[in-house]
Write an enzyme that holds these catalytic residues in place. Structure first.
Site, mmCIF file in Angstrom:
data_model
loop_
_atom_site.group_PDB
_atom_site.id
_atom_site.type_symbol
_atom_site.label_atom_id
_atom_site.label_comp_id
_atom_site.label_asym_id
_atom_site.label_seq_id
_atom_site.Cartn_x
_atom_site.Cartn_y
_atom_site.Cartn_z
ATOM 1 N N GLY A 153 -5.641 6.134 3.937
ATOM 2 C CA GLY A 153 -4.705 6.053 2.816
ATOM 3 C C GLY A 153 -5.421 5.416 1.639
ATOM 4 O O GLY A 153 -5.903 6.092 0.730
ATOM 5 N N ARG B 222 1.580 -5.990 -4.730
ATOM 6 C CA ARG B 222 0.489 -6.478 -3.880
ATOM 7 C C ARG B 222 0.091 -7.937 -4.155
ATOM 8 O O ARG B 222 -0.018 -8.721 -3.209
ATOM 9 C CB ARG B 222 -0.733 -5.560 -3.971
ATOM 10 C CG ARG B 222 -0.479 -4.151 -3.422
ATOM 11 C CD ARG B 222 -1.754 -3.330 -3.305
ATOM 12 N NE ARG B 222 -2.668 -3.902 -2.353
ATOM 13 C CZ ARG B 222 -3.709 -4.641 -2.641
ATOM 14 N NH1 ARG B 222 -4.035 -4.878 -3.897
ATOM 15 N NH2 ARG B 222 -4.451 -5.145 -1.702
ATOM 16 N N CYS C 255 12.182 -12.579 -12.824
ATOM 17 C CA CYS C 255 12.593 -13.969 -12.675
ATOM 18 C C CYS C 255 12.234 -14.508 -11.292
ATOM 19 O O CYS C 255 13.122 -14.750 -10.451
ATOM 20 C CB CYS C 255 14.088 -14.098 -12.958
ATOM 21 S SG CYS C 255 14.448 -13.533 -14.623
HETATM 22 C C1 LIG Z 1 -0.720 2.309 6.858
HETATM 23 C C2 LIG Z 1 -1.223 3.195 7.928
HETATM 24 C C3 LIG Z 1 -2.365 3.986 7.706
HETATM 25 C C4 LIG Z 1 -3.164 3.948 6.432
HETATM 26 O O1 LIG Z 1 -3.833 2.747 6.254
HETATM 27 P P1 LIG Z 1 -4.883 2.570 5.070
HETATM 28 O O2 LIG Z 1 -5.339 1.181 5.219
HETATM 29 O O3 LIG Z 1 -4.180 2.817 3.789
HETATM 30 O O4 LIG Z 1 -5.985 3.558 5.303
HETATM 31 C C5 LIG Z 1 -2.748 4.842 8.719
HETATM 32 N N1 LIG Z 1 -2.070 4.913 9.889
HETATM 33 C C6 LIG Z 1 -0.984 4.152 10.130
HETATM 34 C C7 LIG Z 1 -0.286 4.277 11.433
HETATM 35 C C8 LIG Z 1 -0.522 3.275 9.165
HETATM 36 O O5 LIG Z 1 0.547 2.522 9.414
#
Ligand SMILES: *Cc1c(COP(=O)(O)O)cnc(C)c1O
Length: 423
Positions: free
Chosen positions: A280, A317, A347
């Site tokens: 991701g 974040r 706030c």
């Molecule tokens: C969040 C998640 C990902 C992606 O993680 P990244 O750190 O953004 O690469 C992949 N698989 C599962 C099951 C997740 O919960």
């Protein structure tokens, strides 16, 4: 590498000046670079070219339809964690045969939706889920393809909120006990055991935890699944290693996708499976920024505050994980350096993008780019304090497209009613 660079003293997204987008679209706004997105995807995918594999982009990192569509066109599958994400992946043109469904709390409607869509597999996280899946699959007269998410008990050395593969975590089943769970799965008529899965955490900046987790899963596969379970008819065809590869936010030096792939491919040697990867952040993180405008500078006896029009409602974040986001002036500045907190309008004292940051003294109306905001940015945005969500803009060369409109005030109250009886 990304395509947010200074040209003649001002920051561009590819060939479009950010200043122009701010004038035409307003701030705050998320800006993504299509060239960066495509490049990150293909570098990652190519790194695994030597082995049978499916890249399943993790939708929760960035779920905008236009981005998902672009990944689908490059051949990406999707890792989803809800029915809503399945809806998005399908709307974006995703191939259901490349969709894997993870998450500890899948609901009946979500499972039915996924079964009826014909997804590749369910990554099952508990014995109760297994039984429920079997029952729901029987109800719709289908066989659910499953892999078990095993928990290898490896410390990913990242923030506790995004560590998911340690014994104490809510995710997966203890790898040591998973043989029993697999046997139960094999005895259930509406399940088909097809794989094994693990995802140990996010923003990992070292290869070691990945290699350790793979070694544990590998040992287990060789010793248990290939032997005892094979006899009982299990055909493990997929090994899903999740996501988690980190990116550079500040001074981290995460492994390059190529080195990550080499280490994994080495660990797989001799194993006859299709590898599934769920990246991701590494694909989208540095392909996006949050563009924001300075509203006020506030100097107190002890501290300086730069107050901008984006906040924790847009990008949570820093507030949630205390994480670092680089902040750069859109127009390069020769002003003196001050030390300041960069904060939003919300706030809450937790509403900050940066603490004690050295930054060229901005003035009211200046534009700032909050860098590395492409992952877990818009997807975690809320309407807290009743701020409409910002637009998402996709830059492609010298063009840009608004791929999600800025919300309006009417959007804020959409679905709310004052009951007639109470009027
Ligand atoms: C969040 C998640 C990902 C992606 O993680 P990244 O750190 O953004 O690469 C992949 N698989 C599962 C099951 C997740 O919960």
């Amino acid at each position: 590498m990304n395509h947010f660079e200074y040209r003649n003293g001002e920051m561009f997204a590819e060939a479009v000046p950010l200043r122009r987008i701010a004038q035409e679209v307003g701030t705050p706004a998320y800006i993504y670079s299509l060239a960066t997105l495509k490049r990150h995807y293909s570098v990652f995918d190519q790194a695994f070219a030597k082995v049978p594999h499916i890249v399943c982009f993790s939708v929760k990192a960035n779920s905008n339809l236009a981005l998902l569509h672009s990944f689908a066109k490059q051949g990406s599958g999707f890792d989803i964690v809800s029915g809503g994400e399945l809806f998005r992946a399908l709307k974006a043109g995703g191939d259901p045969k490349k969709i894997v469904f993870s998450g500890v709390g899948k609901k009946k409607q979500e499972i039915e939706y996924a079964l009826n869509s014909g997804i590749l597999m369910f990554n099952v996280e508990s014995e109760e889920e297994l039984a429920a899946l079997n029952e729901i699959a029987a109800g719709v007269k289908k066989k659910a393809p499953i892999s078990l998410r095993v928990n290898p008990d490896v410390d990913p050395q990242t923030h506790p909120y995004i560590s998911t593969g340690m014994k104490k975590s809510k995710f997966g089943v203890d790898i040591k006990k998973s043989l029993d769970t697999y046997k139960k799965a094999l005895s259930m008529k509406n399940l088909e055991v097809v794989g094994v899965d693990c995802h140990i955490g996010s923003q990992l900046t070292s290869l070691t935890p990945f290699v350790d987790a793979l070694a544990k899963v590998r040992e287990y596969l060789d010793r248990v699944l290939a032997g005892e379970l094979k006899k009982e008819g299990a055909q493990i065809r997929y090994l899903d290693l999740g996501g988690g590869l980190g990116i550079n936010y500040n001074d981290e030096t995460p492994p390059l996708p190529d080195d990550y792939a080499k280490a994994i491919i080495q660990g797989l040697e001799g194993l006859d499976v299709t590898l599934i990867l769920e990246p991701g952040r590494v694909i989208v993180g540095n392909a996006g920024i949050l563009l924001t405008e300075v509203q006020y500078i506030k100097e107190t006896d002890t501290k300086n505050f730069v107050i901008v029009d984006g906040g924790m409602n847009d990008l949570i974040r820093p507030a949630l994980y205390g994480s670092y986001q680089a902040i750069r002036p859109v127009v390069e500045s020769k002003a003196e350096t001050i030390n300041a907190d960069v904060v939003g309008p919300i706030c809450e004292s937790g509403d900050f993008f940066a603490k004690d940051r050295d930054i060229a003294r901005p003035k009211r109306g200046d534009l700032l780019a909050v860098m590395s905001a492409g992952a877990y940015g818009f997807t975690m945005a809320s309407n807290y304090n009743s701020h409409p969500k910002p637009p998402e803009v996709l830059v492609d060369g010298d063009k840009y497209y608004i791929v999600r409109k800025r919300e309006t005030l009417d959007d804020l109250i959409n679905g709310e009613v004052i009951p007639a009886a109470l009027q």
